[in-house]
Design an enzyme around this catalytic site. Sequence first.
Site, PDB file in Angstrom:
ATOM      1  N   TYR A   1       0.806  -1.246   0.118  1.00 18.52           N
ATOM      2  CA  TYR A   1       0.040  -0.049   0.171  1.00 18.52           C
ATOM      3  C   TYR A   1       0.833   1.243  -0.043  1.00 18.52           C
ATOM      4  O   TYR A   1       1.822   1.292   0.688  1.00 18.52           O
ATOM      5  CB  TYR A   1      -1.055  -0.053   1.313  1.00 18.52           C
ATOM      6  CG  TYR A   1      -1.513   1.315   1.301  1.00 18.52           C
ATOM      7  CD1 TYR A   1      -2.904   1.272   0.772  1.00 18.52           C
ATOM      8  CD2 TYR A   1      -1.198   2.405   2.086  1.00 18.52           C
ATOM      9  CE1 TYR A   1      -3.594   2.620   0.949  1.00 18.52           C
ATOM     10  CE2 TYR A   1      -1.866   3.612   2.366  1.00 18.52           C
ATOM     11  CZ  TYR A   1      -2.919   3.594   1.585  1.00 18.52           C
ATOM     12  OH  TYR A   1      -3.849   4.928   1.642  1.00 18.52           O
TER      13      TYR A   1
ATOM     14  N   GLU B   1      -3.439   7.274  -4.130  1.00 14.82           N
ATOM     15  CA  GLU B   1      -3.400   6.254  -3.320  1.00 14.82           C
ATOM     16  C   GLU B   1      -3.021   5.101  -4.441  1.00 14.82           C
ATOM     17  O   GLU B   1      -4.050   4.729  -5.455  1.00 14.82           O
ATOM     18  CB  GLU B   1      -4.571   5.915  -2.667  1.00 14.82           C
ATOM     19  CG  GLU B   1      -4.295   4.895  -1.870  1.00 14.82           C
ATOM     20  CD  GLU B   1      -5.899   4.463  -0.920  1.00 14.82           C
ATOM     21  OE1 GLU B   1      -5.914   5.098   0.212  1.00 14.82           O
ATOM     22  OE2 GLU B   1      -7.029   4.104  -1.593  1.00 14.82           O
TER      23      GLU B   1
END
Length: 379
Positions: free
Chosen positions: A101, A185
Amino acid sequence: MDLYEYQAREIFQQYGIAVPDAETADTAREARAAAERLGGRVIVKAQVKTGGRGKAGGVKLAADPPAAELTARQILGMDIKGHQVHKVMLARPAAIDAEYYISYVLDRAAGHFLAIASAEGGMDIEEVAATRPQAVARIPVDPRAGVSETTAAEIAAAAGLPPATAPVLHRLWRALTDEDALLVEVNPLVRTTGGDILALDGKVTLDDNARFRQARWGDRAGAHDDPLEAAAAAKGLNYVRLDGEVGIIGNGAGLVMSTLDVVAGCGARPANFLDIGGGASAQVMADALATVLDDPGVRSVLVNVFGGITACDSVADGIVTALDTVRLTKPLVVRLDGNNAARGRAILDARAHPLVQQATTMDAAARRAAVLATDVTAV
């Protein structure tokens, strides 16, 4: 403005971040043709501006073009957290060896950006952050200094990511700054079994204040995909729909944000952000109540107003008049404080609506609204 995944993917490609081959489709027939071009076996992904698509059934694997057509037919038209699916993206599957992530987000309070990264990406990253915060690295980034190749390598090392992810962190920062984004993101960023680094999913939020510099998004910047948000915008209301059960109305963005936090601290989830600003006329209150009550997930409503230029008795008059035009179907908790608060409370007492309750503090009002939303026996 939030972008769709396929739009975020366009940005990633522009900055040299590798993504799987993919196409979008508006119909099931188009999805079948796209699957044929992509090699047959594809991931069919709902294109909506909200999270939780996978758990809601909006992301599915299709083994061949006929299956892709059937899957797209099932997903198109779905309602995912109040967002209807009008488009799907079909992507070639990747052989995943590891998931990560990475993101950059603006920290307004601190006055800088945060690089957030973890060696444990995927759908459950929120659970990882909540239960094992040490597994998620949060590194402040000075916007004046930015993220150089060296800084990107340092962020990757701090998060326990392999060195091969550092170029992605560097390019993602360039995308953030060049595109005037508030958030970029990638979740998950994956390493394939062949050693490639791919962005399988992405989210980008652009700064509405920079629309004049981002002409390519201009025609889409004002669009509201959620029908309640669109209806509220047409009434001039500052409304954002959330995934909760306590409807919230307040005057002033800061007070509304604080109210959201207090409600969450009481064990309930806010259903929306609605700022009526400095005016609380009968029409404004009627529009606000109607908008919040139109959300089927709302089980109680909290009106939190601090009287200043707009006195609390004027707010109370607006609520009373609104109750004559809006059918109140859920319990309403009202907290009035500040200018003419006592007079405002007296006006609501005199109206004596069976579903209206009052509290004198924000904490007490939030607790009551939370109980009413989570305990059906408390109504």
